[in-house]
Design a protein around this motif. Structure first.
Motif, PDB file in Angstrom:
ATOM      1  N   LEU A  93      57.960  54.656  38.164  1.00  0.00           N
ATOM      2  CA  LEU A  93      56.913  53.621  38.288  1.00  0.00           C
ATOM      3  C   LEU A  93      56.136  53.473  36.986  1.00  0.00           C
ATOM      4  O   LEU A  93      55.748  52.367  36.601  1.00  0.00           O
ATOM      5  N   THR A  94      55.912  54.600  36.289  1.00  0.00           N
ATOM      6  CA  THR A  94      55.228  54.536  34.997  1.00  0.00           C
ATOM      7  C   THR A  94      56.014  53.660  34.042  1.00  0.00           C
ATOM      8  O   THR A  94      55.457  52.862  33.293  1.00  0.00           O
ATOM      9  N   ARG A  95      57.325  53.781  34.115  1.00  0.00           N
ATOM     10  CA  ARG A  95      58.202  53.041  33.207  1.00  0.00           C
ATOM     11  C   ARG A  95      58.318  51.558  33.582  1.00  0.00           C
ATOM     12  O   ARG A  95      58.287  50.695  32.726  1.00  0.00           O
ATOM     13  N   ILE A  96      58.440  51.257  34.856  1.00  0.00           N
ATOM     14  CA  ILE A  96      58.797  49.874  35.233  1.00  0.00           C
ATOM     15  C   ILE A  96      57.630  49.031  35.752  1.00  0.00           C
ATOM     16  O   ILE A  96      57.836  47.878  36.130  1.00  0.00           O
ATOM     17  N   SER A  97      56.426  49.604  35.805  1.00  0.00           N
ATOM     18  CA  SER A  97      55.336  48.796  36.376  1.00  0.00           C
ATOM     19  C   SER A  97      54.115  48.767  35.472  1.00  0.00           C
ATOM     20  O   SER A  97      53.979  49.593  34.569  1.00  0.00           O
ATOM     21  N   TYR A  98      53.244  47.811  35.702  1.00  0.00           N
ATOM     22  CA  TYR A  98      51.929  47.787  35.051  1.00  0.00           C
ATOM     23  C   TYR A  98      50.907  47.320  36.071  1.00  0.00           C
ATOM     24  O   TYR A  98      51.269  46.767  37.102  1.00  0.00           O
ATOM     25  N   LYS A  99      49.625  47.572  35.764  1.00  0.00           N
ATOM     26  CA  LYS A  99      48.568  47.183  36.712  1.00  0.00           C
ATOM     27  C   LYS A  99      47.902  45.890  36.256  1.00  0.00           C
ATOM     28  O   LYS A  99      47.626  45.703  35.069  1.00  0.00           O
ATOM     29  N   ASN A 121      44.670  43.537  37.790  1.00  0.00           N
ATOM     30  CA  ASN A 121      43.618  43.419  38.822  1.00  0.00           C
ATOM     31  C   ASN A 121      43.806  44.465  39.922  1.00  0.00           C
ATOM     32  O   ASN A 121      43.672  44.149  41.107  1.00  0.00           O
ATOM     33  N   GLY A 122      44.155  45.667  39.512  1.00  0.00           N
ATOM     34  CA  GLY A 122      44.283  46.757  40.485  1.00  0.00           C
ATOM     35  C   GLY A 122      45.601  46.761  41.241  1.00  0.00           C
ATOM     36  O   GLY A 122      45.879  47.692  41.981  1.00  0.00           O
ATOM     37  N   LEU A 123      46.404  45.710  41.071  1.00  0.00           N
ATOM     38  CA  LEU A 123      47.694  45.683  41.769  1.00  0.00           C
ATOM     39  C   LEU A 123      48.803  46.152  40.838  1.00  0.00           C
ATOM     40  O   LEU A 123      48.723  45.952  39.624  1.00  0.00           O
ATOM     41  N   VAL A 124      49.824  46.773  41.419  1.00  0.00           N
ATOM     42  CA  VAL A 124      50.924  47.266  40.604  1.00  0.00           C
ATOM     43  C   VAL A 124      52.053  46.237  40.612  1.00  0.00           C
ATOM     44  O   VAL A 124      52.527  45.826  41.669  1.00  0.00           O
ATOM     45  N   ILE A 125      52.435  45.816  39.401  1.00  0.00           N
ATOM     46  CA  ILE A 125      53.437  44.763  39.263  1.00  0.00           C
ATOM     47  C   ILE A 125      54.726  45.351  38.698  1.00  0.00           C
ATOM     48  O   ILE A 125      54.691  46.132  37.744  1.00  0.00           O
ATOM     49  N   ASN A 126      55.848  44.989  39.286  1.00  0.00           N
ATOM     50  CA  ASN A 126      57.160  45.376  38.762  1.00  0.00           C
ATOM     51  C   ASN A 126      57.458  44.507  37.532  1.00  0.00           C
ATOM     52  O   ASN A 126      57.556  43.284  37.641  1.00  0.00           O
ATOM     53  N   LYS A 127      57.567  45.153  36.363  1.00  0.00           N
ATOM     54  CA  LYS A 127      57.803  44.428  35.103  1.00  0.00           C
ATOM     55  C   LYS A 127      59.080  43.614  35.135  1.00  0.00           C
ATOM     56  O   LYS A 127      59.196  42.579  34.502  1.00  0.00           O
ATOM     57  N   LEU A 128      60.080  44.132  35.851  1.00  0.00           N
ATOM     58  CA  LEU A 128      61.405  43.496  35.828  1.00  0.00           C
ATOM     59  C   LEU A 128      61.450  42.266  36.719  1.00  0.00           C
ATOM     60  O   LEU A 128      62.115  41.288  36.418  1.00  0.00           O
ATOM     61  N   THR A 129      60.721  42.304  37.851  1.00  0.00           N
ATOM     62  CA  THR A 129      60.808  41.193  38.809  1.00  0.00           C
ATOM     63  C   THR A 129      59.538  40.356  38.847  1.00  0.00           C
ATOM     64  O   THR A 129      59.543  39.246  39.392  1.00  0.00           O
ATOM     65  N   GLY A 130      58.442  40.886  38.317  1.00  0.00           N
ATOM     66  CA  GLY A 130      57.164  40.180  38.367  1.00  0.00           C
ATOM     67  C   GLY A 130      56.487  40.254  39.737  1.00  0.00           C
ATOM     68  O   GLY A 130      55.429  39.668  39.940  1.00  0.00           O
ATOM     69  N   SER A 131      57.070  40.981  40.683  1.00  0.00           N
ATOM     70  CA  SER A 131      56.512  41.050  42.047  1.00  0.00           C
ATOM     71  C   SER A 131      55.491  42.180  42.185  1.00  0.00           C
ATOM     72  O   SER A 131      55.546  43.183  41.465  1.00  0.00           O
ATOM     73  N   ILE A 132      54.596  41.988  43.134  1.00  0.00           N
ATOM     74  CA  ILE A 132      53.628  43.052  43.455  1.00  0.00           C
ATOM     75  C   ILE A 132      54.350  44.127  44.268  1.00  0.00           C
ATOM     76  O   ILE A 132      55.044  43.815  45.239  1.00  0.00           O
ATOM     77  N   ILE A 133      54.199  45.372  43.855  1.00  0.00           N
ATOM     78  CA  ILE A 133      54.697  46.482  44.681  1.00  0.00           C
ATOM     79  C   ILE A 133      53.542  46.882  45.588  1.00  0.00           C
ATOM     80  O   ILE A 133      52.549  47.439  45.146  1.00  0.00           O
ATOM     81  N   ARG A 134      53.658  46.532  46.858  1.00  0.00           N
ATOM     82  CA  ARG A 134      52.509  46.544  47.758  1.00  0.00           C
ATOM     83  C   ARG A 134      52.362  47.863  48.520  1.00  0.00           C
ATOM     84  O   ARG A 134      51.253  48.303  48.801  1.00  0.00           O
ATOM     85  N   ALA A 135      53.464  48.455  48.888  1.00  0.00           N
ATOM     86  CA  ALA A 135      53.375  49.584  49.825  1.00  0.00           C
ATOM     87  C   ALA A 135      54.517  50.567  49.607  1.00  0.00           C
ATOM     88  O   ALA A 135      55.521  50.249  48.951  1.00  0.00           O
ATOM     89  N   ILE A 136      54.337  51.756  50.163  1.00  0.00           N
ATOM     90  CA  ILE A 136      55.395  52.779  50.134  1.00  0.00           C
ATOM     91  C   ILE A 136      55.572  53.306  51.556  1.00  0.00           C
ATOM     92  O   ILE A 136      54.592  53.521  52.270  1.00  0.00           O
TER      93      ILE A 136
END
Ligand SMILES: *Cc1c(COP(=O)(O)O)cnc(C)c1O
Length: 397
Positions: free
Chosen positions: A141-147, A149-164
């Motif tokens: 997640l450190t590698r493929i996402s960024y924050k 407005n407090g939400l975590v975004i998948n850099k590759l898809t541009g989608s919000i990763i909302r839940a686990i």
């Protein structure tokens, strides 16, 4: 000794160890046990006419579930998949979102995400507890996402990763401390797929009660069955009343009129199923103790066989041992198919783990991290006959 003989010896030793515990008769993977008040409560439904959406057993079943799990609320629904679906909706999962789920799970976990218009993003599992490999996921997640407005975004898809959605595999609790910390770090809603883990606790707290919401299944093959059924667990009064409303077609209370204030779901558990559940759950402790005692027998039977390990509960956990499991060592994975074939041929129902979800036709294009841990487990896991009755113990009268 030639190789073929050695092969045959290993396969025979594994089957012999199973039969040592189960005897030589054919055995199912898991059979429900009905030796409590099942008949009485079911007959009561028929005598009173309350078999469907009205009747006292649903409330009774829900309050027993809440008591057993320690959740503030339990909402009974038609199956575990429906429970997961509502959990995800209430967590705010919607169109375009991604949800992290283990690739090594039953397809229901992924389907529930898909029903919300979201995308299942597959993550890896580890051998120690058959749950999410949190450290590996953290690095990923450190590698493929960024924050943003407090939400975590998948850099590759541009989608919000909302839940686990961790899943407590075969009833063994995942490491919920590590998962809670990871969820906090990445601002993910935590929803537990506790479909298999009724009666299992992590550090003394019941599985399914760590996240915002948890889902349980009462399918015929689970430790407690309602025929078909499920439940949503939550500590939130607000989420609980939303769950009740949504699962009852969003009907607004009124003495006679049909007012529905949003698109709801017909997911309420019928009274007749809850009646079966009420009788079953009275015996939960005995079922768990039987499964645990069966596990101890299997463990002893497999102790002297080299080339595999019998799966035991992770540290700090009490597991319900819903399914009994062996994992072959890496150089013994070549025997998996032959063990499955030879045991099933004589009526001993052994099973592999589910095919990894990312390899199934509807999910081939979904995002995923490196899944080498799950792939290795998929090659080596064998589930054994796990019915509680195999323990042969007697219920305390
Ligand atoms: C059984 C199960 C479900 C779904 O339950 P159903 O009641 O069959 O819909 C979900 N996830 C896992 C891991 C399960 O084993």
């Amino acid at each position: 000794m030639n190789v073929q003989l050695a092969d045959q010896n290993f396969v025979s030793a594994v089957i012999g160890a199973i039969q040592n515990v189960t005897g030589s008769q054919p055995q199912a993977l898991h059979e429900p046990r009905f030796d409590g008040n099942e008949k009485e409560y079911l007959l009561d439904c028929i005598t009173t006419g309350y078999v469907s959406s009205v009747g006292p057993y649903v409330d009774l079943f829900e309050s027993k579930l809440a008591e057993i799990t320690g959740a503030r609320h339990a909402i009974a629904v038609v199956n575990g998949t429906a429970a997961l679906h509502i959990c995800l909706l209430l967590a705010g999962v919607g169109t375009g979102d991604e949800v992290l789920i283990p690739a090594m799970s039953f397809i229901a976990t992924a389907n529930a995400v898909t029903y919300c218009g979201a995308t299942a993003h597959f993550i890896d599992s580890q051998e120690s507890d058959l749950g999410i490999n949190v450290q590996k996921l953290d690095e990923y997640l450190t590698r493929i996402s960024y924050k943003r407005n407090g939400l975590v975004i998948n850099k590759l898809t541009g989608s919000i990763i909302r839940a686990i959605v961790p899943m407590h595999c075969f009833g063994h609790p995942s490491n919920l401390t590590d998962i809670e910390n990871l969820a906090k770090k990445y601002n993910l809603v935590l929803i537990e797929d506790a479909a298999e883990s009724l009666g299992s606790t992590f550090r003394g707290k019941h599985t399914g009660t760590f996240g915002a919401l948890g889902a349980i299944s009462f399918n015929g093959n689970k430790i407690v069955t309602t025929g078909g059924g499920g439940a949503i667990l939550t500590d939130s009064d607000d989420l609980a009343s939303r769950a009740k409303h949504l699962t009852k077609t969003a009907r607004v209370a009124h003495a006679w009129d049909f007012i529905h204030d949003e698109v709801g779901f017909n997911y309420r558990m019928p009274n007749i199923n809850a009646a079966l559940g009420c009788a079953q759950i009275e015996n939960l402790d005995f079922e768990v103790e039987s499964k645990r005692s069966l596990a101890a027998k299997y463990r002893r039977a497999f102790e002297k066989i080299e080339g595999l390990s019998f799966v035991t509960e992770p540290d700090n956990c009490k597991s319900n041992y819903w399914l009994q499991t062996i994992i072959l060592n890496k150089d013994f994975s070549k025997y998996k198919e032959e063990i499955l074939r030879a045991s099933n041929q004589i009526g001993i129902s052994t099973r592999p783990v589910w095919k990894l979800l990312n390899s199934l036709p509807p999910y081939l294009k979904n995002p995923s991290m490196d899944l080498s841990g799950s792939a290795s487990l998929e090659r080596r896991i064998i589930n054994l006959p796990s019915s509680a009755k195999l323990d042969g113990g007697k219920k305390n009268a």
